[in-house]
Design a protein around this motif. Structure first.
Motif, short mmCIF file in Angstrom:
data_model
loop_
_atom_site.label_atom_id
_atom_site.label_comp_id
_atom_site.label_asym_id
_atom_site.label_seq_id
_atom_site.Cartn_x
_atom_site.Cartn_y
_atom_site.Cartn_z
N LEU A 99 0.83 -1.20 0.00
CA LEU A 99 0.00 0.00 0.00
C LEU A 99 0.87 1.25 0.00
CD1 LEU A 99 -2.58 -1.07 2.73
CD2 LEU A 99 -2.93 -1.08 0.26
N SER A 100 0.38 2.29 -0.67
CA SER A 100 1.07 3.57 -0.65
C SER A 100 0.77 4.28 0.66
CB SER A 100 0.61 4.43 -1.83
OG SER A 100 -0.73 4.83 -1.63
N GLN A 101 1.50 5.34 0.90
CA GLN A 101 1.26 6.11 2.13
C GLN A 101 -0.16 6.66 2.14
OE1 GLN A 101 4.39 8.81 3.23
NE2 GLN A 101 2.98 10.11 4.35
N ARG A 141 3.38 8.62 8.31
CA ARG A 141 4.79 8.77 7.93
C ARG A 141 5.70 8.44 9.11
NH1 ARG A 141 4.10 13.25 5.39
NH2 ARG A 141 4.53 14.63 7.13
N TYR A 142 5.35 8.92 10.30
CA TYR A 142 6.13 8.62 11.51
C TYR A 142 6.10 7.11 11.79
CZ TYR A 142 7.29 8.30 16.46
OH TYR A 142 7.85 7.93 17.66
N SER A 152 9.95 -1.13 1.47
CA SER A 152 9.24 -0.35 0.46
C SER A 152 9.89 -0.56 -0.90
CB SER A 152 9.25 1.13 0.82
OG SER A 152 10.57 1.63 0.80
N ARG A 153 9.12 -0.28 -1.92
CA ARG A 153 9.60 -0.31 -3.29
C ARG A 153 8.76 0.69 -4.07
NH1 ARG A 153 5.59 -2.68 -6.04
NH2 ARG A 153 4.49 -4.44 -5.15
N TYR A 154 9.21 1.01 -5.28
CA TYR A 154 8.41 1.89 -6.12
C TYR A 154 7.21 1.14 -6.66
CZ TYR A 154 12.01 5.41 -5.82
OH TYR A 154 12.89 6.34 -5.34
N TYR A 198 4.45 0.18 0.51
CA TYR A 198 5.03 -0.41 1.71
C TYR A 198 4.39 -1.77 1.97
CZ TYR A 198 6.63 4.34 2.29
OH TYR A 198 7.24 5.55 2.07
N PHE A 199 5.19 -2.67 2.53
CA PHE A 199 4.71 -4.01 2.84
C PHE A 199 5.52 -4.55 4.01
CE2 PHE A 199 7.83 -4.00 -0.51
CZ PHE A 199 8.75 -4.97 -0.12
#
Length: 89
Positions: free
Chosen positions: A42-44, A59-60, A73-75, A85-86
């Motif tokens: 999932l993205s932020q 983000r924190y 994380s990866r693009y 993120y995973f």
């Protein structure tokens, strides 16, 4: 010619170690980890929507989880401007 054999990569965390590490983190990091347990990267922004936490708090939480090597994380394949993120466990 080198004859080094590479060991298969194993998860650095067992379920027990994952829980123990997570126990020491703030509630926001626990919630983000729980959302990531779905298995889908999932993205932020998606994490903000799913967790109902403010962007800054997510983000924190991600920073804290990354410091403990619980999240990678990866693009994104669909949008290379974003990271997804995973759980690394």
């Amino acid at each position: 010619m080198s004859t080094t054999t590479e060991e298969p990569t194993t998860d650095p965390f067992t379920e027990q170690a994952f829980r123990e590490t997570l126990r020491e983190l703030p509630p926001s990091a626990k919630l983000v980890a729980k959302v990531l347990q779905s298995g889908e990267p999932l993205s932020q922004g998606q994490l903000v929507e799913e967790s109902l936490l403010p962007d800054r708090t997510v983000r924190y939480a991600l920073n804290r989880l990354e410091e403990c090597d619980l999240v990678d994380s990866r693009y994104s394949f669909s949008d290379a401007r974003k990271q997804v993120y995973f759980l690394s466990v």
